[in-house]
Design a protein around this motif. Sequence first.
Motif, PDB file in Angstrom:
ATOM      1  N   ASP A   1      26.520 -90.402 -16.936  1.00 30.66           N
ATOM      2  CA  ASP A   1      26.053 -88.892 -16.515  1.00 30.66           C
ATOM      3  C   ASP A   1      25.310 -89.114 -14.976  1.00 30.66           C
ATOM      4  N   GLU A   2      24.352 -90.099 -15.113  1.00 32.54           N
ATOM      5  CA  GLU A   2      23.573 -90.193 -13.772  1.00 32.54           C
ATOM      6  C   GLU A   2      24.212 -90.936 -12.646  1.00 32.54           C
ATOM      7  N   MET A   3      25.497 -91.608 -12.692  1.00 34.76           N
ATOM      8  CA  MET A   3      25.880 -92.396 -11.922  1.00 34.76           C
ATOM      9  C   MET A   3      26.110 -91.617 -10.677  1.00 34.76           C
ATOM     10  N   THR A   4      26.558 -92.451  -9.553  1.00 39.89           N
ATOM     11  CA  THR A   4      27.337 -91.665  -8.256  1.00 39.89           C
ATOM     12  C   THR A   4      28.767 -91.748  -8.489  1.00 39.89           C
ATOM     13  N   GLY A   5      29.701 -91.111  -8.027  1.00 43.87           N
ATOM     14  CA  GLY A   5      30.972 -91.115  -8.023  1.00 43.87           C
ATOM     15  C   GLY A   5      31.450 -92.680  -7.746  1.00 43.87           C
ATOM     16  N   GLU A   6      31.052 -93.232  -6.584  1.00 41.66           N
ATOM     17  CA  GLU A   6      31.268 -94.508  -6.396  1.00 41.66           C
ATOM     18  C   GLU A   6      30.785 -95.723  -7.422  1.00 41.66           C
ATOM     19  N   GLU A   7      29.717 -95.229  -8.083  1.00 40.57           N
ATOM     20  CA  GLU A   7      29.171 -96.176  -9.190  1.00 40.57           C
ATOM     21  C   GLU A   7      30.284 -96.034 -10.308  1.00 40.57           C
ATOM     22  N   PHE A   8      30.926 -94.829 -10.554  1.00 35.36           N
ATOM     23  CA  PHE A   8      31.553 -94.538 -11.902  1.00 35.36           C
ATOM     24  C   PHE A   8      32.787 -95.138 -11.606  1.00 35.36           C
ATOM     25  N   GLU A   9      33.292 -95.103 -10.311  1.00 34.04           N
ATOM     26  CA  GLU A   9      34.634 -95.950 -10.045  1.00 34.04           C
ATOM     27  C   GLU A   9      34.275 -97.362 -10.033  1.00 34.04           C
ATOM     28  N   GLN A  10      33.289 -97.962  -9.794  1.00 33.59           N
ATOM     29  CA  GLN A  10      33.065 -99.436 -10.161  1.00 33.59           C
ATOM     30  C   GLN A  10      33.103 -99.822 -11.504  1.00 33.59           C
ATOM     31  N   TYR A  11      32.195 -98.782 -12.486  1.00 33.09           N
ATOM     32  CA  TYR A  11      31.971 -99.108 -13.542  1.00 33.09           C
ATOM     33  C   TYR A  11      33.474 -99.057 -14.571  1.00 33.09           C
TER      34      TYR A  11
ATOM     35  N   ARG B   1      33.563 -87.978 -11.727  1.00 33.35           N
ATOM     36  CA  ARG B   1      32.392 -88.143 -12.553  1.00 33.35           C
ATOM     37  C   ARG B   1      31.578 -86.856 -12.041  1.00 33.35           C
ATOM     38  N   TYR B   2      31.801 -85.745 -13.074  1.00 33.31           N
ATOM     39  CA  TYR B   2      31.250 -84.300 -12.902  1.00 33.31           C
ATOM     40  C   TYR B   2      30.308 -84.031 -14.054  1.00 33.31           C
ATOM     41  N   SER B   3      29.534 -83.053 -13.785  1.00 33.33           N
ATOM     42  CA  SER B   3      28.740 -82.317 -14.675  1.00 33.33           C
ATOM     43  C   SER B   3      29.270 -80.962 -15.175  1.00 33.33           C
ATOM     44  N   GLY B   4      30.429 -80.532 -14.438  1.00 34.59           N
ATOM     45  CA  GLY B   4      31.266 -79.501 -14.814  1.00 34.59           C
ATOM     46  C   GLY B   4      32.674 -79.855 -15.429  1.00 34.59           C
ATOM     47  N   SER B   5      33.700 -79.098 -15.561  1.00 33.47           N
ATOM     48  CA  SER B   5      34.692 -79.115 -15.781  1.00 33.47           C
ATOM     49  C   SER B   5      35.652 -79.642 -14.726  1.00 33.47           C
ATOM     50  N   VAL B   6      36.678 -80.462 -15.018  1.00 37.75           N
ATOM     51  CA  VAL B   6      37.469 -81.117 -13.834  1.00 37.75           C
ATOM     52  C   VAL B   6      38.754 -80.015 -13.856  1.00 37.75           C
TER      53      VAL B   6
ATOM     54  N   TRP C   1      46.719 -91.460 -13.972  1.00 36.48           N
ATOM     55  CA  TRP C   1      45.578 -91.243 -14.850  1.00 36.48           C
ATOM     56  C   TRP C   1      44.546 -90.415 -14.227  1.00 36.48           C
ATOM     57  N   VAL C   2      43.877 -89.459 -14.852  1.00 34.28           N
ATOM     58  CA  VAL C   2      42.384 -88.899 -14.325  1.00 34.28           C
ATOM     59  C   VAL C   2      41.691 -88.905 -15.374  1.00 34.28           C
ATOM     60  N   ILE C   3      40.395 -89.815 -14.950  1.00 33.76           N
ATOM     61  CA  ILE C   3      39.372 -89.934 -15.905  1.00 33.76           C
ATOM     62  C   ILE C   3      38.138 -89.514 -15.540  1.00 33.76           C
ATOM     63  N   THR C   4      37.252 -88.824 -16.493  1.00 31.51           N
ATOM     64  CA  THR C   4      36.397 -88.056 -16.136  1.00 31.51           C
ATOM     65  C   THR C   4      35.129 -88.316 -17.463  1.00 31.51           C
ATOM     66  N   ASN C   5      33.815 -88.083 -16.892  1.00 30.39           N
ATOM     67  CA  ASN C   5      32.721 -88.234 -18.080  1.00 30.39           C
ATOM     68  C   ASN C   5      32.640 -86.934 -18.530  1.00 30.39           C
TER      69      ASN C   5
END
Length: 184
Positions: free
Chosen positions: A72-82, A122-127, A148-152
């Motif tokens: 939840d604290e990552m940036t979008g790019e960090e989320f992609e790398q993760y 990587r969103y805080s709201g709904s995708v 695929w669409v993947i979200t936190n």
Amino acid sequence: MRKRKEKEKKPIRLLPILILLFIGLLGWYYTKSVEGIVIAISLALLLVIIFKIWLKSRATAKFRKAGIYEIDEMTGEEFEQYLGKLFEKRGFKVSYTKASSDYGADLILEDTEDIIAVQAKRYSGSVGVKAVQEIIGALKMYEATEAWVITNSYFTKQAEKLAETNDVFLIDREELMELILETK
């Protein structure tokens, strides 16, 4: 003149009342006193409260173990790398698209059978629908067999409907945590 809205009557849930009545009767049966009824019902309510606290602590432990709070604290790019590292652990060959001009896909996953275009959100709201539309556009661009669409986070109903119509696989917060825990 406006009509006054009538208050909606909430249906009375009969089962909990019947269970409490049964517990009260058990208290009466064993003690033949009002105190027995009160003690039996109080103990039952205490057990329910303890059980609810236990369930909540299990869910929190699951979140912590999966590392979802860190995600939840990552940036979008960090989320992609993760996600890339996560899928590498699962045996996929992972390619990253350019940050700009990615045609709607952030990752391309390959295994022996499939090429999967992945949109990471990587969103805080709904995708919403836009993410699903983007990955649908990426299918042909990357000659992918799946999208695929993947979200936190979670998806809107409209996004779910569009994904179902176009055979796009959605992975929301709960499924992402399961995926992470299975991979560890």
